[in-house]
Design a protein around this motif. Structure first.
Motif, PDB file in Angstrom:
ATOM      1  N   ILE A  20       6.401  11.978  15.683  1.00 27.33           N
ATOM      2  CA  ILE A  20       6.394  11.781  14.286  1.00 27.33           C
ATOM      3  C   ILE A  20       6.622  10.278  14.002  1.00 27.33           C
ATOM      4  CG2 ILE A  20       7.056  12.296  11.926  1.00 27.33           C
ATOM      5  CD1 ILE A  20       8.243  14.945  12.953  1.00 27.33           C
ATOM      6  N   MET A  21       5.297   9.609  13.891  1.00 23.24           N
ATOM      7  CA  MET A  21       5.558   8.025  13.609  1.00 23.24           C
ATOM      8  C   MET A  21       5.742   7.736  12.305  1.00 23.24           C
ATOM      9  SD  MET A  21       1.754   7.451  15.507  1.00 23.24           S
ATOM     10  CE  MET A  21       0.664   8.094  14.353  1.00 23.24           C
ATOM     11  N   ASP A  22       7.012   7.547  12.246  1.00 30.68           N
ATOM     12  CA  ASP A  22       7.643   7.388  10.570  1.00 30.68           C
ATOM     13  C   ASP A  22       8.300   6.010  10.614  1.00 30.68           C
ATOM     14  OD1 ASP A  22       7.933   7.937   8.124  1.00 30.68           O
ATOM     15  OD2 ASP A  22       9.870   9.120   8.391  1.00 30.68           O
ATOM     16  N   GLY A  23       8.082   5.464   9.441  1.00 32.47           N
ATOM     17  CA  GLY A  23       8.750   4.209   8.928  1.00 32.47           C
ATOM     18  C   GLY A  23       7.984   3.054   8.919  1.00 32.47           C
ATOM     19  N   TYR A  64       1.437  12.422  15.208  1.00 28.25           N
ATOM     20  CA  TYR A  64       1.412  12.840  13.426  1.00 28.25           C
ATOM     21  C   TYR A  64       1.179  11.530  12.874  1.00 28.25           C
ATOM     22  CZ  TYR A  64       2.867  16.272   9.848  1.00 28.25           C
ATOM     23  OH  TYR A  64       2.849  17.082   8.781  1.00 28.25           O
ATOM     24  N   ALA A  65      -0.042  11.509  12.413  1.00 21.51           N
ATOM     25  CA  ALA A  65      -0.594  10.404  11.941  1.00 21.51           C
ATOM     26  C   ALA A  65      -0.684  10.574  10.453  1.00 21.51           C
ATOM     27  CB  ALA A  65      -2.101  10.095  12.536  1.00 21.51           C
ATOM     28  N   PHE A  66      -0.996  11.652   9.903  1.00 25.56           N
ATOM     29  CA  PHE A  66      -1.296  11.961   8.612  1.00 25.56           C
ATOM     30  C   PHE A  66      -0.898  13.339   7.981  1.00 25.56           C
ATOM     31  CE2 PHE A  66      -3.486  12.105   4.378  1.00 25.56           C
ATOM     32  CZ  PHE A  66      -3.277  10.994   3.729  1.00 25.56           C
ATOM     33  N   SER A  67      -0.033  13.621   7.185  1.00 23.63           N
ATOM     34  CA  SER A  67       0.210  14.964   6.970  1.00 23.63           C
ATOM     35  C   SER A  67      -0.421  15.407   5.769  1.00 23.63           C
ATOM     36  CB  SER A  67       1.703  15.180   6.679  1.00 23.63           C
ATOM     37  OG  SER A  67       1.965  14.645   5.278  1.00 23.63           O
ATOM     38  N   THR A  68      -0.549  16.880   5.442  1.00 25.32           N
ATOM     39  CA  THR A  68      -1.152  17.419   4.133  1.00 25.32           C
ATOM     40  C   THR A  68      -0.540  17.019   3.001  1.00 25.32           C
ATOM     41  OG1 THR A  68      -1.877  19.386   5.553  1.00 25.32           O
ATOM     42  CG2 THR A  68      -1.927  19.550   3.307  1.00 25.32           C
ATOM     43  N   GLU A  69       0.766  16.438   3.223  1.00 23.07           N
ATOM     44  CA  GLU A  69       1.471  16.112   2.142  1.00 23.07           C
ATOM     45  C   GLU A  69       1.176  14.653   1.612  1.00 23.07           C
ATOM     46  OE1 GLU A  69       2.702  18.253   4.555  1.00 23.07           O
ATOM     47  OE2 GLU A  69       2.930  20.030   3.252  1.00 23.07           O
ATOM     48  N   ASN A  70       0.580  14.071   2.843  1.00 24.03           N
ATOM     49  CA  ASN A  70       0.701  12.575   2.482  1.00 24.03           C
ATOM     50  C   ASN A  70      -0.747  12.320   1.568  1.00 24.03           C
ATOM     51  OD1 ASN A  70       1.662  11.796   5.940  1.00 24.03           O
ATOM     52  ND2 ASN A  70       2.569  11.461   3.950  1.00 24.03           N
ATOM     53  N   TRP A  71      -1.717  13.450   1.496  1.00 27.17           N
ATOM     54  CA  TRP A  71      -2.677  13.372   0.451  1.00 27.17           C
ATOM     55  C   TRP A  71      -2.174  12.814  -0.848  1.00 27.17           C
ATOM     56  CZ3 TRP A  71      -7.139  12.196   2.244  1.00 27.17           C
ATOM     57  CH2 TRP A  71      -7.687  12.862   3.554  1.00 27.17           C
ATOM     58  N   ASP A  72      -0.884  13.106  -1.065  1.00 29.65           N
ATOM     59  CA  ASP A  72      -0.159  13.262  -2.648  1.00 29.65           C
ATOM     60  C   ASP A  72       0.230  11.701  -2.822  1.00 29.65           C
ATOM     61  OD1 ASP A  72      -0.988  15.720  -3.243  1.00 29.65           O
ATOM     62  OD2 ASP A  72       0.924  16.339  -2.580  1.00 29.65           O
ATOM     63  N   ARG A  73       0.102  10.901  -1.729  1.00 33.01           N
ATOM     64  CA  ARG A  73       0.518   9.391  -1.977  1.00 33.01           C
ATOM     65  C   ARG A  73      -0.348   8.676  -3.077  1.00 33.01           C
ATOM     66  NH1 ARG A  73       3.254   7.096   3.533  1.00 33.01           N
ATOM     67  NH2 ARG A  73       4.720   8.984   3.878  1.00 33.01           N
ATOM     68  N   PRO A  74       0.035   7.459  -3.412  1.00 28.75           N
ATOM     69  CA  PRO A  74      -0.721   6.847  -4.309  1.00 28.75           C
ATOM     70  C   PRO A  74      -2.069   6.477  -3.702  1.00 28.75           C
ATOM     71  CG  PRO A  74       1.396   5.768  -4.162  1.00 28.75           C
ATOM     72  CD  PRO A  74       1.562   6.827  -2.962  1.00 28.75           C
ATOM     73  N   VAL A  75      -3.308   6.674  -4.622  1.00 26.92           N
ATOM     74  CA  VAL A  75      -4.603   6.532  -4.059  1.00 26.92           C
ATOM     75  C   VAL A  75      -4.640   5.278  -3.145  1.00 26.92           C
ATOM     76  CG1 VAL A  75      -6.997   6.114  -4.885  1.00 26.92           C
ATOM     77  CG2 VAL A  75      -5.465   7.683  -6.031  1.00 26.92           C
ATOM     78  N   TYR A  76      -4.149   4.398  -3.649  1.00 22.50           N
ATOM     79  CA  TYR A  76      -4.352   2.804  -2.799  1.00 22.50           C
ATOM     80  C   TYR A  76      -3.812   3.089  -1.331  1.00 22.50           C
ATOM     81  CZ  TYR A  76      -2.736  -1.745  -1.263  1.00 22.50           C
ATOM     82  OH  TYR A  76      -2.349  -2.926  -0.548  1.00 22.50           O
ATOM     83  N   MET A 133      -5.166  11.818  30.220  1.00 26.72           N
ATOM     84  CA  MET A 133      -4.419  12.356  29.213  1.00 26.72           C
ATOM     85  C   MET A 133      -5.070  12.837  28.193  1.00 26.72           C
ATOM     86  SD  MET A 133      -1.067  10.336  27.481  1.00 26.72           S
ATOM     87  CE  MET A 133      -2.068   9.394  26.326  1.00 26.72           C
ATOM     88  N   SER A 134      -4.760  13.809  27.398  1.00 31.81           N
ATOM     89  CA  SER A 134      -5.295  14.473  26.079  1.00 31.81           C
ATOM     90  C   SER A 134      -4.398  13.710  24.968  1.00 31.81           C
ATOM     91  CB  SER A 134      -5.000  15.989  25.990  1.00 31.81           C
ATOM     92  OG  SER A 134      -6.100  16.454  26.658  1.00 31.81           O
ATOM     93  N   LEU A 135      -5.149  12.988  24.143  1.00 33.83           N
ATOM     94  CA  LEU A 135      -4.426  12.439  22.862  1.00 33.83           C
ATOM     95  C   LEU A 135      -4.903  13.305  21.899  1.00 33.83           C
ATOM     96  CD1 LEU A 135      -2.815   9.961  21.554  1.00 33.83           C
ATOM     97  CD2 LEU A 135      -5.059   8.758  21.392  1.00 33.83           C
ATOM     98  N   ILE A 136      -3.767  13.861  21.189  1.00 30.01           N
ATOM     99  CA  ILE A 136      -4.085  14.711  20.046  1.00 30.01           C
ATOM    100  C   ILE A 136      -3.604  14.005  18.773  1.00 30.01           C
ATOM    101  CG2 ILE A 136      -3.602  17.249  19.306  1.00 30.01           C
ATOM    102  CD1 ILE A 136      -2.866  17.453  22.501  1.00 30.01           C
ATOM    103  N   MET A 137      -4.437  13.949  17.802  1.00 30.25           N
ATOM    104  CA  MET A 137      -4.066  13.286  16.637  1.00 30.25           C
ATOM    105  C   MET A 137      -3.950  14.245  15.362  1.00 30.25           C
ATOM    106  SD  MET A 137      -3.896   9.888  17.289  1.00 30.25           S
ATOM    107  CE  MET A 137      -3.675   9.256  15.656  1.00 30.25           C
TER     108      MET A 137
END
Ligand code: IPE
Ligand code: IPE
Ligand code: MG
Length: 253
Positions: A20-23, A64-76, A133-137
């Motif tokens: 989980i690439m966070d921060g 983990y690059a972008f979650s379903t919930e991340n769609w709710d972030r500001p449009v910008y 290697m399999s890179l799974i985004m």
């Protein structure tokens, strides 16, 4: 860094590492910069970790690059992230290909802007014969979305007479997940000091070792990955049994 690498037992590597690439946002804010600046620098970390994981012989790396919930972030921010995604795929594709990496995406990619989806599909197609290697985004991914989808598709197949409900097993469910082609991760890493799963691979992480670090994603480099793997190798994975049984099994192998 070399001393850390030397301590890693290459015969006991996790096959699959999920991160989980966070921060990114906080990293940028701490520097007085815009959140997108953090995402931009996060790409450097992705490059370094993909290379590091490949060198270690890890077979599957899920990011983990972008979650379903991340769609709710500001449009910008969402728009900036999508642009960054397209630019990064374009820029990195030749190197990934050269390094024999196979790219996969898990998530609801119908939600992605069309040009991003087309770019992704094209790059994945181009790499499908790679054997490294399999890179799974995980993009527009969430575990609850995945599980609901799996249940829906099982129901459709039951209704169509393709599956007998009485014969449903864990293997059946596994086959309907977006990760059906991959083994479960043995190690899950989350950066930035948050101690939660945030809707990531809830089913697949059932027995994963969890590793949390305060390092923000844009600062995460190979040596941090080595530290996580060393920590993983120091743990006893019991899968519900007792220590003596695990030790006896190890001896028998
Ligand atoms: C992770 O960093 C990247 C994405 C979720 C897209 P964040 O953007 O969540 O950064 P913080 O957690 O706000 O610092
Ligand atoms: C999880 O991070 C999703 C990704 C890293 C892509 P978030 O920053 O979105 O998670 P929360 O909101 O802190 O739980
Ligand atoms: Mg975050």
């Amino acid at each position: 860094m070399q001393d850390l690498l030397d301590k890693i037992d290459k015969s006991r590597m996790p096959r699959h590492v999920a991160i989980i690439m966070d921060g990114n946002g906080r990293w940028a804010k701490e520097k007085g910069q815009d959140r997108l600046y953090g995402h931009f620098h996060g790409v450097e970390s992705v490059r370094d970790i993909v290379e590091g994981a490949g060198e270690l012989g890890i077979e599957y790396l899920t990011l983990y690059a972008f979650s379903t919930e991340n769609w709710d972030r500001p449009v910008y921010e969402v728009t900036g992230l999508m642009e960054l995604l397209v630019d990064t795929i374009k820029k990195e594709a030749p190197d990934l290909k050269k390094n024999n990496i196979r790219l996969h995406v898990i998530g609801d990619i119908k939600m992605l802007p069309e040009h991003a989806r087309n770019e992704l599909v094209e790059v994945m197609e181009d790499m499908k014969n790679n054997t490294g290697m399999s890179l799974i985004m995980a993009l527009s991914y969430s575990s609850r979305w995945e599980l609901v989808n799996a249940v829906k598709n099982i129901a459709i197949d039951v209704k169509a007479g393709k599956i007998d409900p009485a014969s449903i097993t864990q293997d059946t469910l596994q086959a309907y997940l977006t990760t059906s082609a991959f083994p479960d991760p043995e190690l899950m890493i989350r950066t930035s000091g948050e101690y939660r799963i945030s809707n990531f691979l809830l089913y697949q992480l059932a027995y994963a070792e969890l590793y949390f670090t305060n390092v923000r994603w844009p600062d995460f480099r190979k040596e941090n990955l080595y530290e996580a793997i060393l920590d993983y190798q120091s743990r006893e994975r019991r899968f519900g049994k007792i220590s003596e049984q695990v030790k006896a099994e190890e001896l028998a192998h």
